[in-house]
Design a protein around this motif. Structure first.
Motif, PDB file in Angstrom:
ATOM      1  N   GLY A  12       0.782  -1.234   0.000  1.00 19.22           N
ATOM      2  CA  GLY A  12       0.000   0.000   0.000  1.00 19.22           C
ATOM      3  C   GLY A  12       0.813   1.282   0.000  1.00 19.22           C
ATOM      4  N   LEU A  13       2.132   1.178  -0.023  1.00 13.06           N
ATOM      5  CA  LEU A  13       2.979   2.373  -0.029  1.00 13.06           C
ATOM      6  C   LEU A  13       3.239   2.838  -1.459  1.00 13.06           C
ATOM      7  CD1 LEU A  13       5.728   1.362   2.589  1.00 13.06           C
ATOM      8  CD2 LEU A  13       3.639   2.697   2.973  1.00 13.06           C
ATOM      9  N   SER A  14       3.557   4.118  -1.610  1.00 12.96           N
ATOM     10  CA  SER A  14       3.955   4.638  -2.925  1.00 12.96           C
ATOM     11  C   SER A  14       5.310   4.046  -3.286  1.00 12.96           C
ATOM     12  CB  SER A  14       4.044   6.164  -2.877  1.00 12.96           C
ATOM     13  OG  SER A  14       5.161   6.561  -2.082  1.00 12.96           O
ATOM     14  N   GLY A  15       5.726   4.241  -4.510  1.00 17.03           N
ATOM     15  CA  GLY A  15       7.000   3.703  -4.966  1.00 17.03           C
ATOM     16  C   GLY A  15       8.179   4.150  -4.128  1.00 17.03           C
ATOM     17  N   ILE A  16       8.276   5.446  -3.878  1.00 20.39           N
ATOM     18  CA  ILE A  16       9.427   5.946  -3.110  1.00 20.39           C
ATOM     19  C   ILE A  16       9.371   5.438  -1.668  1.00 20.39           C
ATOM     20  CG2 ILE A  16       8.429   8.181  -2.435  1.00 20.39           C
ATOM     21  CD1 ILE A  16      11.323   9.331  -3.066  1.00 20.39           C
ATOM     22  N   GLU A  17       8.168   5.331  -1.117  1.00 19.52           N
ATOM     23  CA  GLU A  17       8.030   4.791   0.240  1.00 19.52           C
ATOM     24  C   GLU A  17       8.452   3.320   0.290  1.00 19.52           C
ATOM     25  OE1 GLU A  17       4.289   7.551   1.806  1.00 19.52           O
ATOM     26  OE2 GLU A  17       3.891   5.728   0.648  1.00 19.52           O
ATOM     27  N   GLN A  18       8.109   2.552  -0.749  1.00 20.22           N
ATOM     28  CA  GLN A  18       8.532   1.154  -0.816  1.00 20.22           C
ATOM     29  C   GLN A  18      10.050   1.040  -0.875  1.00 20.22           C
ATOM     30  OE1 GLN A  18       6.506  -0.377  -4.290  1.00 20.22           O
ATOM     31  NE2 GLN A  18       4.919  -1.332  -3.030  1.00 20.22           N
ATOM     32  N   LEU A  19      10.678   1.870  -1.707  1.00 18.70           N
ATOM     33  CA  LEU A  19      12.131   1.811  -1.848  1.00 18.70           C
ATOM     34  C   LEU A  19      12.822   2.201  -0.545  1.00 18.70           C
ATOM     35  CD1 LEU A  19      12.429   3.306  -5.426  1.00 18.70           C
ATOM     36  CD2 LEU A  19      12.786   0.918  -4.760  1.00 18.70           C
ATOM     37  N   ARG A  20      12.309   3.194   0.118  1.00 19.53           N
ATOM     38  CA  ARG A  20      12.888   3.586   1.419  1.00 19.53           C
ATOM     39  C   ARG A  20      12.704   2.485   2.454  1.00 19.53           C
ATOM     40  NH1 ARG A  20      10.957   9.872   0.895  1.00 19.53           N
ATOM     41  NH2 ARG A  20      12.800  10.544  -0.262  1.00 19.53           N
ATOM     42  N   ALA A  21      11.560   1.808   2.416  1.00 14.62           N
ATOM     43  CA  ALA A  21      11.314   0.678   3.333  1.00 14.62           C
ATOM     44  C   ALA A  21      12.259  -0.476   3.012  1.00 14.62           C
ATOM     45  CB  ALA A  21       9.856   0.219   3.241  1.00 14.62           C
ATOM     46  N   LEU A  22      12.544  -0.694   1.731  1.00 21.57           N
ATOM     47  CA  LEU A  22      13.480  -1.749   1.340  1.00 21.57           C
ATOM     48  C   LEU A  22      14.873  -1.458   1.887  1.00 21.57           C
ATOM     49  CD1 LEU A  22      14.077  -4.338  -0.280  1.00 21.57           C
ATOM     50  CD2 LEU A  22      14.490  -2.868  -2.266  1.00 21.57           C
ATOM     51  N   ILE A  23      15.343  -0.226   1.726  1.00 23.92           N
ATOM     52  CA  ILE A  23      16.658   0.150   2.254  1.00 23.92           C
ATOM     53  C   ILE A  23      16.682  -0.048   3.774  1.00 23.92           C
ATOM     54  CG2 ILE A  23      18.251   2.070   2.660  1.00 23.92           C
ATOM     55  CD1 ILE A  23      17.375   3.166  -0.117  1.00 23.92           C
ATOM     56  N   ALA A  24      15.645   0.430   4.453  1.00 21.80           N
ATOM     57  CA  ALA A  24      15.583   0.332   5.918  1.00 21.80           C
ATOM     58  C   ALA A  24      15.554  -1.114   6.398  1.00 21.80           C
ATOM     59  CB  ALA A  24      14.364   1.083   6.443  1.00 21.80           C
ATOM     60  N   SER A  25      14.962  -2.002   5.600  1.00 23.51           N
ATOM     61  CA  SER A  25      14.843  -3.409   6.008  1.00 23.51           C
ATOM     62  C   SER A  25      16.176  -4.156   5.936  1.00 23.51           C
ATOM     63  CB  SER A  25      13.820  -4.141   5.129  1.00 23.51           C
ATOM     64  OG  SER A  25      14.379  -4.451   3.856  1.00 23.51           O
ATOM     65  N   GLY A  26      17.094  -3.663   5.101  1.00 20.42           N
ATOM     66  CA  GLY A  26      18.361  -4.349   4.909  1.00 20.42           C
ATOM     67  C   GLY A  26      18.250  -5.599   4.048  1.00 20.42           C
ATOM     68  N   ARG A  27      17.077  -5.853   3.503  1.00 23.13           N
ATOM     69  CA  ARG A  27      16.857  -7.039   2.665  1.00 23.13           C
ATOM     70  C   ARG A  27      17.211  -6.730   1.217  1.00 23.13           C
ATOM     71  NH1 ARG A  27      11.223  -9.527   3.948  1.00 23.13           N
ATOM     72  NH2 ARG A  27      12.077 -11.126   2.596  1.00 23.13           N
ATOM     73  N   ARG A  28      17.499  -7.792   0.460  1.00 22.89           N
ATOM     74  CA  ARG A  28      17.856  -7.640  -0.953  1.00 22.89           C
ATOM     75  C   ARG A  28      17.114  -8.681  -1.774  1.00 22.89           C
ATOM     76  NH1 ARG A  28      24.399  -7.435  -1.273  1.00 22.89           N
ATOM     77  NH2 ARG A  28      24.255  -9.447  -0.269  1.00 22.89           N
ATOM     78  N   PRO A  29      16.715  -8.299  -3.007  1.00 17.94           N
ATOM     79  CA  PRO A  29      16.138  -9.297  -3.910  1.00 17.94           C
ATOM     80  C   PRO A  29      17.246 -10.236  -4.386  1.00 17.94           C
ATOM     81  CG  PRO A  29      16.380  -7.205  -5.036  1.00 17.94           C
ATOM     82  CD  PRO A  29      16.749  -6.966  -3.593  1.00 17.94           C
ATOM     83  N   GLY A  30      16.863 -11.345  -4.990  1.00 26.41           N
ATOM     84  CA  GLY A  30      17.812 -12.367  -5.426  1.00 26.41           C
ATOM     85  C   GLY A  30      18.943 -11.859  -6.294  1.00 26.41           C
ATOM     86  N   ILE A  31      18.653 -10.975  -7.259  1.00 25.27           N
ATOM     87  CA  ILE A  31      19.708 -10.479  -8.151  1.00 25.27           C
ATOM     88  C   ILE A  31      20.772  -9.728  -7.366  1.00 25.27           C
ATOM     89  CG2 ILE A  31      18.474  -8.353  -8.802  1.00 25.27           C
ATOM     90  CD1 ILE A  31      20.710 -10.445 -11.148  1.00 25.27           C
ATOM     91  N   ALA A  32      20.362  -8.969  -6.366  1.00 24.50           N
ATOM     92  CA  ALA A  32      21.320  -8.219  -5.552  1.00 24.50           C
ATOM     93  C   ALA A  32      22.123  -9.160  -4.655  1.00 24.50           C
ATOM     94  CB  ALA A  32      20.600  -7.166  -4.718  1.00 24.50           C
ATOM     95  N   GLU A  33      21.510 -10.252  -4.237  1.00 18.36           N
ATOM     96  CA  GLU A  33      22.242 -11.276  -3.468  1.00 18.36           C
ATOM     97  C   GLU A  33      23.276 -11.949  -4.371  1.00 18.36           C
ATOM     98  OE1 GLU A  33      22.360 -12.260  -0.314  1.00 18.36           O
ATOM     99  OE2 GLU A  33      20.782 -10.925   0.398  1.00 18.36           O
ATOM    100  N   SER A  34      22.846 -12.355  -5.551  1.00 23.57           N
ATOM    101  CA  SER A  34      23.730 -13.074  -6.479  1.00 23.57           C
ATOM    102  C   SER A  34      24.942 -12.243  -6.886  1.00 23.57           C
ATOM    103  CB  SER A  34      22.974 -13.468  -7.751  1.00 23.57           C
ATOM    104  OG  SER A  34      21.948 -14.368  -7.449  1.00 23.57           O
ATOM    105  N   LEU A  35      24.713 -10.981  -7.202  1.00 21.28           N
ATOM    106  CA  LEU A  35      25.800 -10.127  -7.695  1.00 21.28           C
ATOM    107  C   LEU A  35      26.393  -9.235  -6.609  1.00 21.28           C
ATOM    108  CD1 LEU A  35      24.454  -9.217 -11.245  1.00 21.28           C
ATOM    109  CD2 LEU A  35      26.190 -10.902 -10.609  1.00 21.28           C
ATOM    110  N   ASP A  36      25.866  -9.325  -5.394  1.00 25.70           N
ATOM    111  CA  ASP A  36      26.382  -8.607  -4.229  1.00 25.70           C
ATOM    112  C   ASP A  36      26.407  -7.090  -4.430  1.00 25.70           C
ATOM    113  OD1 ASP A  36      27.319  -8.290  -1.652  1.00 25.70           O
ATOM    114  OD2 ASP A  36      29.419  -8.645  -2.199  1.00 25.70           O
ATOM    115  N   PHE A  37      25.203  -6.511  -4.624  1.00 28.31           N
ATOM    116  CA  PHE A  37      25.074  -5.055  -4.658  1.00 28.31           C
ATOM    117  C   PHE A  37      23.843  -4.646  -3.877  1.00 28.31           C
ATOM    118  CE2 PHE A  37      23.091  -6.333  -8.775  1.00 28.31           C
ATOM    119  CZ  PHE A  37      21.852  -5.709  -8.688  1.00 28.31           C
ATOM    120  N   ASP A  38      23.758  -3.351  -3.530  1.00 30.71           N
ATOM    121  CA  ASP A  38      22.688  -2.838  -2.673  1.00 30.71           C
ATOM    122  C   ASP A  38      22.112  -1.535  -3.208  1.00 30.71           C
ATOM    123  OD1 ASP A  38      22.823  -4.560  -0.148  1.00 30.71           O
ATOM    124  OD2 ASP A  38      24.920  -3.943  -0.379  1.00 30.71           O
ATOM    125  N   LEU A  39      20.830  -1.343  -2.967  1.00 27.93           N
ATOM    126  CA  LEU A  39      20.195  -0.036  -3.162  1.00 27.93           C
ATOM    127  C   LEU A  39      20.610   0.804  -1.961  1.00 27.93           C
ATOM    128  CD1 LEU A  39      18.169   1.906  -4.538  1.00 27.93           C
ATOM    129  CD2 LEU A  39      16.363   0.780  -3.214  1.00 27.93           C
TER     130      LEU A  39
END
Length: 151
Positions: A12-39
């Motif tokens: 239910g969050l806007s796009g920018i709110e989702q991205l900020r929540a992703l950064i705050a969570s410290g979690r990464r999608p599979g591609i970022a895990e595989s190639l070891d990079f972060d937003l």
């Protein structure tokens, strides 16, 4: 269908709110895990990914595979667009054009893919990005066309 990482972190969050929540969570999608990079940064119409190329990204000819740069650039362009979406919108990359300026090796060190939104309409968005080292030298650049849709 399984819930997506974004639906899990920021329903239910806007796009920018989702991205900020992703950064705050410290979690990464599979591609970022595989190639070891972060937003690492997000703003209205901008996004930055960071990673350090290593042996995990090498090709058989002794340099970092071009897909590493393309993945960081595509992710940054996509998130620059995502930052401007409503809670009901989604996007997908239609086209990504990557230009490689310099070879990347493990000696290159930390890199940043810095993207900004060029324009966004009802159905299509355009973004651009550059992949730079700690000194600001450009190793690759990209332009992207993305389809915007209602989910």
């Amino acid at each position: 269908m399984a819930e997506t990482l974004m639906e899990e972190i920021g329903p239910g969050l806007s796009g920018i709110e989702q991205l900020r929540a992703l950064i705050a969570s410290g979690r990464r999608p599979g591609i970022a895990e595989s190639l070891d990079f972060d937003l690492v940064e997000v703003g209205e119409g901008s996004a930055v990914f960071a990673g350090t190329p290593g042996p995990h990204a090498y090709n058989p000819i002794g340099s970092v595979h071009g897909g590493y740069a393309a993945s960081l650039l595509d992710s940054a362009c996509g998130c620059a667009v995502h930052s401007r979406l409503s809670a009901t919108q989604g996007y997908t990359t239609l086209e990504l054009k990557v230009s490689y300026h310099k070879a990347i090796t493990t000696d290159t060190g930390p890199m940043r893919a810095e993207a900004s939104l060029i324009s966004i309409g009802r159905r299509v968005a355009f973004a651009e990005a550059k992949l730079v080292d700690a000194s600001g030298r450009v190793y690759a650049s990209a332009t992207s066309t993305l389809l915007v849709f209602e989910r």
